[in-house]
Scaffold this active site. Structure first.
Site, PDB file in Angstrom:
ATOM      1  N   CYS A   3      -6.318  -8.729   2.787  1.00 47.30           N
ATOM      2  CA  CYS A   3      -7.547  -8.236   3.115  1.00 47.30           C
ATOM      3  C   CYS A   3      -8.718  -9.212   3.434  1.00 47.30           C
ATOM      4  O   CYS A   3      -9.267  -9.141   4.241  1.00 47.30           O
ATOM      5  CB  CYS A   3      -8.087  -7.233   1.915  1.00 47.30           C
ATOM      6  SG  CYS A   3      -7.095  -5.824   1.800  1.00 47.30           S
ATOM      7  N   THR A  41      -1.595  -4.764   9.572  1.00 52.46           N
ATOM      8  CA  THR A  41      -2.380  -4.948  10.589  1.00 52.46           C
ATOM      9  C   THR A  41      -2.979  -6.281  10.459  1.00 52.46           C
ATOM     10  O   THR A  41      -4.003  -6.919  10.192  1.00 52.46           O
ATOM     11  CB  THR A  41      -3.548  -3.752  10.642  1.00 52.46           C
ATOM     12  OG1 THR A  41      -4.119  -4.137   9.390  1.00 52.46           O
ATOM     13  CG2 THR A  41      -3.227  -2.261  11.110  1.00 52.46           C
ATOM     14  N   LYS A  44      14.603  -3.189   1.961  1.00 50.82           N
ATOM     15  CA  LYS A  44      13.572  -2.184   1.187  1.00 50.82           C
ATOM     16  C   LYS A  44      14.199  -0.724   0.664  1.00 50.82           C
ATOM     17  O   LYS A  44      14.275  -0.449  -0.522  1.00 50.82           O
ATOM     18  CB  LYS A  44      12.240  -2.261   1.669  1.00 50.82           C
ATOM     19  CG  LYS A  44      11.336  -3.339   1.720  1.00 50.82           C
ATOM     20  CD  LYS A  44      10.202  -3.039   2.330  1.00 50.82           C
ATOM     21  CE  LYS A  44       9.056  -4.404   2.373  1.00 50.82           C
ATOM     22  NZ  LYS A  44       7.718  -4.021   3.201  1.00 50.82           N
ATOM     23  N   ARG A 101       0.964 -13.100   0.225  1.00 47.99           N
ATOM     24  CA  ARG A 101       0.408 -13.012   1.482  1.00 47.99           C
ATOM     25  C   ARG A 101      -0.869 -13.716   2.016  1.00 47.99           C
ATOM     26  O   ARG A 101      -1.755 -13.680   0.801  1.00 47.99           O
ATOM     27  CB  ARG A 101       0.002 -11.614   1.804  1.00 47.99           C
ATOM     28  CG  ARG A 101       1.388 -10.659   2.200  1.00 47.99           C
ATOM     29  CD  ARG A 101       1.213  -9.356   2.213  1.00 47.99           C
ATOM     30  NE  ARG A 101       0.297  -8.735   1.102  1.00 47.99           N
ATOM     31  CZ  ARG A 101      -0.352  -7.561   1.103  1.00 47.99           C
ATOM     32  NH1 ARG A 101      -0.274  -6.912   2.078  1.00 47.99           N
ATOM     33  NH2 ARG A 101      -0.897  -7.271  -0.085  1.00 47.99           N
ATOM     34  N   ASP A 113      10.432   3.224   6.176  1.00 48.30           N
ATOM     35  CA  ASP A 113      10.237   1.598   6.596  1.00 48.30           C
ATOM     36  C   ASP A 113      11.310   1.085   7.295  1.00 48.30           C
ATOM     37  O   ASP A 113      12.619   1.575   7.152  1.00 48.30           O
ATOM     38  CB  ASP A 113       9.942   0.981   5.336  1.00 48.30           C
ATOM     39  CG  ASP A 113       9.331  -0.372   5.336  1.00 48.30           C
ATOM     40  OD1 ASP A 113       8.120  -0.367   5.190  1.00 48.30           O
ATOM     41  OD2 ASP A 113       9.908  -1.259   6.146  1.00 48.30           O
ATOM     42  N   VAL A 136       0.982  -1.265  -0.261  1.00 47.75           N
ATOM     43  CA  VAL A 136       0.088   0.124   0.145  1.00 47.75           C
ATOM     44  C   VAL A 136       0.931   1.271   0.084  1.00 47.75           C
ATOM     45  O   VAL A 136       0.727   2.196  -1.093  1.00 47.75           O
ATOM     46  CB  VAL A 136      -0.835   0.030   1.326  1.00 47.75           C
ATOM     47  CG1 VAL A 136      -1.759   1.387   1.242  1.00 47.75           C
ATOM     48  CG2 VAL A 136      -1.822  -1.013   1.054  1.00 47.75           C
TER      49      VAL A 136
END
Length: 416
Positions: A262, A88, A38, A331, A33, A14
């Site tokens: 999600c 999260t 990264k 993921r 980050d 995101v």
């Protein structure tokens, strides 16, 4: 508003697209980050996310509009807007907001008057008011007067070339009316449509319901698909016929189970919040349970295909490991659970995925196999888990012995 300086905390699936998007719209963006690898790759102009090109990163670096940074660099005070886009996850069936709280603590240590803080991470209704606001208020500054606070749910769909970030309507909210004004002004610069709502709780619930709806519908078609197989009915053909109805019907398609950050996670956030009040959604509970057993459903189909073949000698090839096509995102992918279960059953398992060159499994590193006629002929069962565009489907069909097609690749696509 004129473009200004903005910081994004969390440069994952995101945060990085968002940081580059605002840089392309003239903002000076500080990207933070805690993953040093990264940051090092971004500093070299490299990408690690399919949807963000190296050309876009290098352009932003060259123009001085993107500054990748570790959290320990004291740069947040210079930003007018700070967006939090950190993971999260669910831990032991409870929301894990530790990354959000850590990011907000970092912001609070550097908070100055006039700054606007926006949370984009998906979370349960009430998070902004019950978790974030108390952290910020400990600075002694007043929300809506000294600083501004809002929530805007991320709605990125990895791999979706039809809806770019800019084209996805942006739902925005603010802790006060002044906060909502500030948040709206920011996103109006970089998004085609901004959708203000009356409170952060409404915006938080909006994101959860989008994915509750998808979980329930996908679980429904997966369950009906299994029943139709036993009834000898081609459910995908039934779905295509149903989808011709011009109103009142939205088709969802069967598969090996839902994945990504999600759909499997967000409904659990809602359930957790509801249960805190002694409530529960029976429909969500059933949908989650149907999804949990999908990897075993796939393994059962492999067992059925092989019949009396010795499992220890059988070779299985999985096509695709990512949770959706044309991305490198693993993921919550059901393919990983399927791979793990097949190995536990004693099968010799290989995989082929053009977007995942290697994967760690049971303390071993597996490597993606290039597809060839010899490889396909040597496999006892081939399981299609992800329908990537780059895969030679015609070759698989020509040389595969037993094919379990969990994505409907060959259903109504005989030309492949």
């Amino acid at each position: 508003m004129t473009t200004s300086k903005l910081a994004v905390i969390g440069l994952g699936y995101v945060g990085l697209p968002l940081a580059v998007h605002f840089a392309e719209h003239g903002f000076e963006v500080i990207g933070k980050d805690k993953d040093g690898q990264k940051i090092a790759r971004l500093m070299k102009g490299e990408t690690y996310i399919s949807d963000v090109t190296e050309q876009a990163i290098r352009e932003a670096l060259k123009k001085g509009r993107l500054t990748p940074s570790l959290p320990n660099k004291n740069l947040l005070q210079s930003a007018d807007y700070i967006i939090v886009a950190v993971p999260t996850p669910i831990l032991n069936e409870q929301p894990d907001l530790s990354a959000v709280e850590e990011a907000c603590q970092l912001i609070a240590e550097q908070l100055r008057e006039g700054q606007t803080i926006i949370l984009e991470s998906t979370t349960f209704p009430g998070t902004l008011e019950e978790v974030i606001l108390p952290i910020m208020s400990r600075t002694g500054l007043t929300v809506g007067k000294d600083f501004f606070l809002g929530y805007s749910p991320e709605r990125i769909d990895p791999g979706n070339t039809e809806y770019s970030l800019q084209r996805i309507p942006k739902v925005v909210s603010g802790q006060t009316a002044a906060c909502l004004k500030k948040v709206t002004e920011l996103y109006e610069v970089a998004f085609e449509q901004v959708v203000p709502v009356s409170s952060p709780r409404v915006a938080e619930m909006c994101k959860l319901f989008e994915n509750i709806q998808r979980l329930v519908n996908i679980s429904l078609v997966n369950e009906i698909d299994q029943l139709c197989q036993q009834l000898n009915i081609n459910f995908r053909e039934s779905l295509r016929a149903a989808a011709t109805k011009p109103f009142g019907f939205t088709p969802y398609w069967p598969g090996p189970g839902v994945g990504g950050h999600c759909i499997p996670v967000d409904p659990m956030y809602f359930q957790w919040k509801a249960k805190k009040q002694g409530l529960s959604s029976q429909l969500i509970e059933q949908a989650l349970q149907i999804n949990r057993v999908m990897p075993q459903v796939v393994v059962d189909r492999v067992n059925e295909e092989l019949g009396s073949v010795d499992k220890t000698e059988a070779q299985i090839l999985l096509i695709g490991l990512t949770y959706k096509k044309d991305v490198n995102d693993l993921r919550e992918s059901p393919a990983l659970d399927i791979l793990k279960l097949l190995l536990m059953h004693g099968y010799k398992v290989k995989y082929s995925d053009p977007h995942v060159p290697v994967v760690d499994m049971n303390q071993e590193q597996l490597t993606s196999c290039p597809l060839s006629a010899n490889l396909l002929r040597a496999m006892d069962v081939i399981v299609i888990l992800t329908d990537h565009s780059a895969i030679d489907w015609k070759m698989i069909k020509e040389h595969g012995q037993r094919i379990i097609d969990m994505r409907g690749v060959y259903d109504n696509h005989e030309e492949r």
